[in-house]
Design a protein around this motif. Structure first.
Motif, PDB file in Angstrom:
ATOM      1  N   TYR A  83       0.822  -1.208   0.000  1.00 15.35           N
ATOM      2  CA  TYR A  83       0.000   0.000   0.000  1.00 15.35           C
ATOM      3  C   TYR A  83       0.857   1.260   0.000  1.00 15.35           C
ATOM      4  CZ  TYR A  83      -3.989  -3.004   1.138  1.00 15.35           C
ATOM      5  OH  TYR A  83      -4.972  -3.969   1.120  1.00 15.35           O
ATOM      6  N   LYS A  84       2.024   1.190   0.661  1.00 14.03           N
ATOM      7  CA  LYS A  84       2.933   2.342   0.633  1.00 14.03           C
ATOM      8  C   LYS A  84       3.452   2.588  -0.774  1.00 14.03           C
ATOM      9  CE  LYS A  84       5.944   3.292   3.719  1.00 14.03           C
ATOM     10  NZ  LYS A  84       7.106   3.223   4.639  1.00 14.03           N
ATOM     11  N   GLY A  85       3.485   1.540  -1.578  1.00 11.61           N
ATOM     12  CA  GLY A  85       3.869   1.673  -2.972  1.00 11.61           C
ATOM     13  C   GLY A  85       2.700   2.021  -3.873  1.00 11.61           C
ATOM     14  N   ASN A  86       1.547   2.384  -3.249  1.00 11.64           N
ATOM     15  CA  ASN A  86       0.335   2.729  -3.996  1.00 11.64           C
ATOM     16  C   ASN A  86      -0.114   1.598  -4.914  1.00 11.64           C
ATOM     17  OD1 ASN A  86       0.030   5.383  -2.945  1.00 11.64           O
ATOM     18  ND2 ASN A  86       1.658   6.079  -4.300  1.00 11.64           N
ATOM     19  N   GLY A  87       0.069   0.377  -4.444  1.00 14.09           N
ATOM     20  CA  GLY A  87      -0.330  -0.779  -5.228  1.00 14.09           C
ATOM     21  C   GLY A  87      -1.248  -1.683  -4.461  1.00 14.09           C
ATOM     22  N   SER A  88      -1.408  -2.885  -4.956  1.00 12.76           N
ATOM     23  CA  SER A  88      -2.268  -3.869  -4.322  1.00 12.76           C
ATOM     24  C   SER A  88      -1.797  -5.246  -4.737  1.00 12.76           C
ATOM     25  CB  SER A  88      -3.729  -3.654  -4.742  1.00 12.76           C
ATOM     26  OG  SER A  88      -4.531  -4.746  -4.345  1.00 12.76           O
ATOM     27  N   THR A  89      -2.156  -6.259  -3.964  1.00 11.15           N
ATOM     28  CA  THR A  89      -1.839  -7.626  -4.331  1.00 11.15           C
ATOM     29  C   THR A  89      -3.000  -8.280  -5.055  1.00 11.15           C
ATOM     30  OG1 THR A  89      -2.588  -8.385  -2.156  1.00 11.15           O
ATOM     31  CG2 THR A  89      -0.241  -7.941  -2.428  1.00 11.15           C
ATOM     32  N   GLY A  90      -3.946  -7.471  -5.499  1.00 15.14           N
ATOM     33  CA  GLY A  90      -5.114  -8.009  -6.193  1.00 15.14           C
ATOM     34  C   GLY A  90      -6.120  -8.564  -5.200  1.00 15.14           C
ATOM     35  N   GLY A  91      -7.097  -9.278  -5.718  1.00  8.76           N
ATOM     36  CA  GLY A  91      -8.084  -9.914  -4.860  1.00  8.76           C
ATOM     37  C   GLY A  91      -8.824  -8.923  -3.986  1.00  8.76           C
ATOM     38  N   THR A  92      -9.093  -9.340  -2.749  1.00  8.92           N
ATOM     39  CA  THR A  92      -9.834  -8.463  -1.851  1.00  8.92           C
ATOM     40  C   THR A  92      -8.994  -7.296  -1.369  1.00  8.92           C
ATOM     41  OG1 THR A  92      -9.283  -9.888   0.025  1.00  8.92           O
ATOM     42  CG2 THR A  92     -11.383 -10.285  -1.072  1.00  8.92           C
ATOM     43  N   ALA A  93      -7.658  -7.353  -1.564  1.00 10.48           N
ATOM     44  CA  ALA A  93      -6.844  -6.182  -1.236  1.00 10.48           C
ATOM     45  C   ALA A  93      -7.229  -5.019  -2.138  1.00 10.48           C
ATOM     46  CB  ALA A  93      -5.355  -6.511  -1.402  1.00 10.48           C
ATOM     47  N   ALA A  94      -7.503  -5.326  -3.417  1.00 16.16           N
ATOM     48  CA  ALA A  94      -7.968  -4.295  -4.336  1.00 16.16           C
ATOM     49  C   ALA A  94      -9.361  -3.818  -3.945  1.00 16.16           C
ATOM     50  CB  ALA A  94      -7.966  -4.832  -5.766  1.00 16.16           C
ATOM     51  N   ILE A  95     -10.214  -4.769  -3.533  1.00 14.71           N
ATOM     52  CA  ILE A  95     -11.563  -4.403  -3.093  1.00 14.71           C
ATOM     53  C   ILE A  95     -11.483  -3.520  -1.848  1.00 14.71           C
ATOM     54  CG2 ILE A  95     -13.752  -5.309  -2.225  1.00 14.71           C
ATOM     55  CD1 ILE A  95     -13.264  -7.806  -3.913  1.00 14.71           C
ATOM     56  N   ALA A  96     -10.561  -3.842  -0.943  1.00 18.26           N
ATOM     57  CA  ALA A  96     -10.389  -3.033   0.270  1.00 18.26           C
ATOM     58  C   ALA A  96      -9.978  -1.606  -0.076  1.00 18.26           C
ATOM     59  CB  ALA A  96      -9.348  -3.681   1.185  1.00 18.26           C
ATOM     60  N   GLN A  97      -9.107  -1.449  -1.092  1.00 20.28           N
ATOM     61  CA  GLN A  97      -8.709  -0.113  -1.511  1.00 20.28           C
ATOM     62  C   GLN A  97      -9.880   0.647  -2.134  1.00 20.28           C
ATOM     63  OE1 GLN A  97      -6.183   0.188   0.355  1.00 20.28           O
ATOM     64  NE2 GLN A  97      -4.815   1.118  -1.144  1.00 20.28           N
ATOM     65  N   ILE A  98     -10.767  -0.074  -2.805  1.00 18.09           N
ATOM     66  CA  ILE A  98     -11.983   0.553  -3.346  1.00 18.09           C
ATOM     67  C   ILE A  98     -12.887   1.010  -2.204  1.00 18.09           C
ATOM     68  CG2 ILE A  98     -14.074   0.144  -4.707  1.00 18.09           C
ATOM     69  CD1 ILE A  98     -12.412  -1.829  -6.394  1.00 18.09           C
ATOM     70  N   VAL A  99     -13.035   0.151  -1.184  1.00 20.84           N
ATOM     71  CA  VAL A  99     -13.826   0.514  -0.001  1.00 20.84           C
ATOM     72  C   VAL A  99     -13.228   1.748   0.667  1.00 20.84           C
ATOM     73  CG1 VAL A  99     -14.509  -0.220   2.320  1.00 20.84           C
ATOM     74  CG2 VAL A  99     -14.654  -1.822   0.413  1.00 20.84           C
ATOM     75  N   LYS A 100     -11.901   1.787   0.777  1.00 20.22           N
ATOM     76  CA  LYS A 100     -11.223   2.940   1.375  1.00 20.22           C
ATOM     77  C   LYS A 100     -11.522   4.212   0.595  1.00 20.22           C
ATOM     78  CE  LYS A 100      -6.619   4.859   2.169  1.00 20.22           C
ATOM     79  NZ  LYS A 100      -5.152   4.649   2.018  1.00 20.22           N
ATOM     80  N   LYS A 101     -11.495   4.119  -0.725  1.00 22.73           N
ATOM     81  CA  LYS A 101     -11.698   5.293  -1.573  1.00 22.73           C
ATOM     82  C   LYS A 101     -13.085   5.894  -1.376  1.00 22.73           C
ATOM     83  CE  LYS A 101     -11.670   6.879  -6.374  1.00 22.73           C
ATOM     84  NZ  LYS A 101     -11.360   6.534  -7.784  1.00 22.73           N
ATOM     85  N   PHE A 102     -14.102   5.039  -1.249  1.00 20.04           N
ATOM     86  CA  PHE A 102     -15.475   5.533  -1.194  1.00 20.04           C
ATOM     87  C   PHE A 102     -15.994   5.755   0.226  1.00 20.04           C
ATOM     88  CE2 PHE A 102     -15.394   3.594  -5.460  1.00 20.04           C
ATOM     89  CZ  PHE A 102     -15.873   4.664  -6.201  1.00 20.04           C
ATOM     90  N   THR A 103     -15.312   5.196   1.242  1.00 19.41           N
ATOM     91  CA  THR A 103     -15.782   5.366   2.616  1.00 19.41           C
ATOM     92  C   THR A 103     -14.891   6.271   3.450  1.00 19.41           C
ATOM     93  OG1 THR A 103     -14.559   3.427   3.429  1.00 19.41           O
ATOM     94  CG2 THR A 103     -16.802   3.063   2.572  1.00 19.41           C
ATOM     95  N   GLY A 104     -13.609   6.427   3.031  1.00 24.20           N
ATOM     96  CA  GLY A 104     -12.685   7.239   3.816  1.00 24.20           C
ATOM     97  C   GLY A 104     -12.085   6.492   4.988  1.00 24.20           C
ATOM     98  N   LEU A 105     -12.378   5.181   5.130  1.00 25.31           N
ATOM     99  CA  LEU A 105     -11.791   4.391   6.202  1.00 25.31           C
ATOM    100  C   LEU A 105     -10.309   4.164   5.934  1.00 25.31           C
ATOM    101  CD1 LEU A 105     -14.587   1.677   6.617  1.00 25.31           C
ATOM    102  CD2 LEU A 105     -14.128   3.597   8.152  1.00 25.31           C
ATOM    103  N   SER A 106      -9.566   3.832   6.981  1.00 23.46           N
ATOM    104  CA  SER A 106      -8.151   3.535   6.801  1.00 23.46           C
ATOM    105  C   SER A 106      -8.006   2.228   6.030  1.00 23.46           C
ATOM    106  CB  SER A 106      -7.451   3.403   8.153  1.00 23.46           C
ATOM    107  OG  SER A 106      -7.861   2.219   8.806  1.00 23.46           O
ATOM    108  N   SER A 107      -6.808   1.994   5.497  1.00 23.44           N
ATOM    109  CA  SER A 107      -6.557   0.756   4.746  1.00 23.44           C
ATOM    110  C   SER A 107      -6.767  -0.467   5.631  1.00 23.44           C
ATOM    111  CB  SER A 107      -5.123   0.759   4.199  1.00 23.44           C
ATOM    112  OG  SER A 107      -4.946   1.795   3.272  1.00 23.44           O
TER     113      SER A 107
END
Length: 289
Positions: free
Chosen positions: A127-151
């Motif tokens: 996440y510090k590299g502004n990336g993701s390992t795919g899967g639900t990690a990508a979904i979690a980043q989408i949730v973060k974007k739309f909810t403002g919650l921490s990673s």
């Protein structure tokens, strides 16, 4: 020459993704799969499928990641998608080449504890590299974007759904260990991203601002900020001194204040991350002492 800083930043981010994704894969093969912990995410799904049908976790994760990656590409942008593409291939690849690693943990408590720590360090690094390992990690980043919650909390929500469903295949005890694992992971992710250091934010309300300022400047070699305040009860004008220190400096200052100015009102607050002169930058303006 102007593009060098940007090129360096991008290269650094891709290196972080590779290192973090490798740790994610190792945490899976060393701790989670041997302990039968479906600790959320696509890895949790692959653990369940491996237990039920003996399917290869590496291939399972790769195939499931493809549609999830495409969704992340469109929602989170092409720059994120490029690093996610790397993570999506890299994690299953490392899982595949380390499938027979001799160092494994089968105890579910140790698997949850150490697997959660290593997984959290890995995901936090990605996440510090502004990336993701795919899967639900990508979904979690989408949730973060739309909810403002921490990673960390975003990952906790998404992975929690997978873990709870694993009770159908595994027993309640293993499911509870898996929940403990993802909780540890979420906390470690936030700690890695914030680089939580042993720094303290110190607030001092005093009538002897000059004496305390001299104490801070001379004894711990720190600067401070003065804020004019009004007492809520006394209505008197006072000064609040704001100072940021390292852990050892805070302990030393506490002893000095208790000895020299015991009537001052002092609050010590944990600081997640400090940026600026004396912390992320050289303290003495270019002089590395």
């Amino acid at each position: 020459m102007k593009n060098q800083p940007n090129t360096y930043r991008i290269a650094k981010e891709y290196i972080l993704v590779i290192v973090g994704a490798s740790l994610v894969a190792l945490s899976y093969n060393m701790f989670l799969l041997p302990s039968k912990l479906a600790a959320g995410g696509i890895s949790g799904v692959s653990t369940i499928l491996f237990e039920l049908y003996g399917l290869s976790p590496a291939y399972t994760q790769f195939l499931i990641n493809i549609p999830v990656f495409l969704i992340g590409w469109f929602i989170l942008g092409k720059d994120f998608g490029g690093k996610t593409l790397l993570g999506t291939f890299w994690v299953p690849f490392i899982i595949w080449i380390t499938a027979d690693i001799p160092y494994t943990i089968t105890n579910p408590l140790l698997g949850a504890l150490y697997g959660g720590i290593v997984l959290g360090i890995g995901l936090g690094t990605v996440y510090k590299g502004n990336g993701s390992t795919g899967g639900t990690a990508a979904i979690a980043q989408i949730v973060k974007k739309f909810t403002g919650l921490s990673s960390g909390y975003s990952q906790l929500i998404v992975d929690g759904a997978v873990v709870v469903s694993s009770i159908i295949v595994f027993n309640l005890e293993l499911t509870l260990f898996a929940l403990m694992c993802i909780y540890i992971t979420s906390k470690v992710i936030d700690r890695v991203q914030l680089q939580t250091a042993s720094t303290k934010l110190i607030l001092i309300i005093t009538e002897k601002e000059e004496a305390i300022q001299s104490l801070i400047n001379s004894e711990i070699d720190r600067s401070l900020t003065k804020i004019r305040t009004v007492g809520g009860y006394s209505k008197e004008n006072k000064t609040m001194l704001l100072c940021v220190t390292e852990q050892a400096e805070a302990v030393h200052l506490k002893k000095l204040l208790q000895k020299e100015e015991p009537t001052s009102f002092v609050v010590f607050i944990n600081a997640s991350e400090i940026l600026g002169r004396g912390f992320s930058l050289d303290k003495y303006y270019g002089q590395k002492l």
